[in-house]
Design a protein around this motif. Structure first.
Motif, PDB file in Angstrom:
ATOM      1  N   THR A  43       0.823  -1.208   0.000  1.00  0.00           N
ATOM      2  CA  THR A  43       0.000   0.000   0.000  1.00  0.00           C
ATOM      3  C   THR A  43       0.859   1.260   0.000  1.00  0.00           C
ATOM      4  OG1 THR A  43      -1.800  -1.131   1.119  1.00  0.00           O
ATOM      5  CG2 THR A  43      -1.780   1.261   1.287  1.00  0.00           C
ATOM      6  N   ARG A  44       1.980   1.215   0.688  1.00  0.00           N
ATOM      7  CA  ARG A  44       2.885   2.362   0.770  1.00  0.00           C
ATOM      8  C   ARG A  44       3.856   2.441  -0.414  1.00  0.00           C
ATOM      9  NH1 ARG A  44       3.305   4.358   6.262  1.00  0.00           N
ATOM     10  NH2 ARG A  44       1.944   3.142   7.608  1.00  0.00           N
ATOM     11  N   SER A  45       3.713   1.528  -1.378  1.00  0.00           N
ATOM     12  CA  SER A  45       4.554   1.480  -2.581  1.00  0.00           C
ATOM     13  C   SER A  45       6.029   1.249  -2.274  1.00  0.00           C
ATOM     14  CB  SER A  45       4.374   2.752  -3.420  1.00  0.00           C
ATOM     15  OG  SER A  45       3.039   2.865  -3.842  1.00  0.00           O
ATOM     16  N   VAL A  46       6.291   0.525  -1.212  1.00  0.00           N
ATOM     17  CA  VAL A  46       7.657   0.117  -0.881  1.00  0.00           C
ATOM     18  C   VAL A  46       7.935  -1.240  -1.530  1.00  0.00           C
ATOM     19  CG1 VAL A  46       9.222  -0.481   1.007  1.00  0.00           C
ATOM     20  CG2 VAL A  46       7.615   1.420   1.278  1.00  0.00           C
ATOM     21  N   VAL A  47       6.905  -2.070  -1.583  1.00  0.00           N
ATOM     22  CA  VAL A  47       6.962  -3.384  -2.217  1.00  0.00           C
ATOM     23  C   VAL A  47       5.930  -3.383  -3.336  1.00  0.00           C
ATOM     24  CG1 VAL A  47       6.515  -5.849  -1.874  1.00  0.00           C
ATOM     25  CG2 VAL A  47       7.738  -4.559  -0.117  1.00  0.00           C
ATOM     26  N   ILE A  48       6.296  -3.986  -4.464  1.00  0.00           N
ATOM     27  CA  ILE A  48       5.397  -4.103  -5.605  1.00  0.00           C
ATOM     28  C   ILE A  48       4.867  -5.535  -5.657  1.00  0.00           C
ATOM     29  CG2 ILE A  48       5.211  -3.940  -8.127  1.00  0.00           C
ATOM     30  CD1 ILE A  48       5.783  -1.262  -6.658  1.00  0.00           C
ATOM     31  N   ALA A  49       3.556  -5.676  -5.807  1.00  0.00           N
ATOM     32  CA  ALA A  49       2.933  -6.991  -5.941  1.00  0.00           C
ATOM     33  C   ALA A  49       2.680  -7.261  -7.418  1.00  0.00           C
ATOM     34  CB  ALA A  49       1.629  -7.037  -5.163  1.00  0.00           C
ATOM     35  N   ASP A  50       3.267  -8.323  -7.944  1.00  0.00           N
ATOM     36  CA  ASP A  50       3.037  -8.735  -9.329  1.00  0.00           C
ATOM     37  C   ASP A  50       1.943  -9.785  -9.317  1.00  0.00           C
ATOM     38  OD1 ASP A  50       3.022  -9.639 -11.918  1.00  0.00           O
ATOM     39  OD2 ASP A  50       5.135 -10.239 -11.948  1.00  0.00           O
ATOM     40  N   THR A  51       0.725  -9.354  -9.588  1.00  0.00           N
ATOM     41  CA  THR A  51      -0.415 -10.267  -9.550  1.00  0.00           C
ATOM     42  C   THR A  51      -0.647 -10.965 -10.886  1.00  0.00           C
ATOM     43  OG1 THR A  51      -1.919  -8.443 -10.057  1.00  0.00           O
ATOM     44  CG2 THR A  51      -1.560  -8.957  -7.723  1.00  0.00           C
ATOM     45  N   THR A  52       0.259 -10.766 -11.857  1.00  0.00           N
ATOM     46  CA  THR A  52       0.130 -11.467 -13.138  1.00  0.00           C
ATOM     47  C   THR A  52       0.668 -12.882 -13.044  1.00  0.00           C
ATOM     48  OG1 THR A  52       2.249 -10.682 -14.006  1.00  0.00           O
ATOM     49  CG2 THR A  52       0.306  -9.301 -14.418  1.00  0.00           C
TER      50      THR A  52
END
Length: 107
Positions: free
Chosen positions: A46-55
């Protein structure tokens, strides 16, 4: 980083060794025992520190490179972080399932 809640900061400091990204299970395996992994990882996304690759399935997470460098340089116990990461890596390489450093991990 000082504005992050302590559990989020503790998890973040354990993630810097993962150069190619990591799964939820990997984050759970290396997290400090008092850190709620799902809540903390969600907060970091949520804080854009970690990126979630949901692909991909399962979802892969990536620590932004600037945060990786910052955490590597400011980790108060980098030897322990590397030890926990290497233990997780050895467990995975030996064919064992995800485990917590120092004990079994519930799925």
């Amino acid at each position: 980083m000082e504005r992050l809640p302590e559990p989020d900061r503790a998890l973040l400091l354990r993630l810097w060794p993962f150069e190619g990204g990591f799964s939820l299970a990997a984050a759970d395996a290396v997290r400090p025992t008092e850190t709620p992994v799902i809540e903390s990882l969600s907060s970091l996304v949520t804080r854009s520190v970690v990126i979630a690759d949901t692909t991909t399935s399962p979802t892969r997470y990536h620590l932004l490179e600037t945060w990786r460098a910052y955490c590597r340089e400011n980790d108060p116990d980098p030897k322990e972080t590397v030890r926990v990461y290497e233990q997780w890596f050895r467990d995975r390489a030996s064919g064992g399932g995800p485990t917590r450093a120092g004990g079994p991990h519930a799925p």
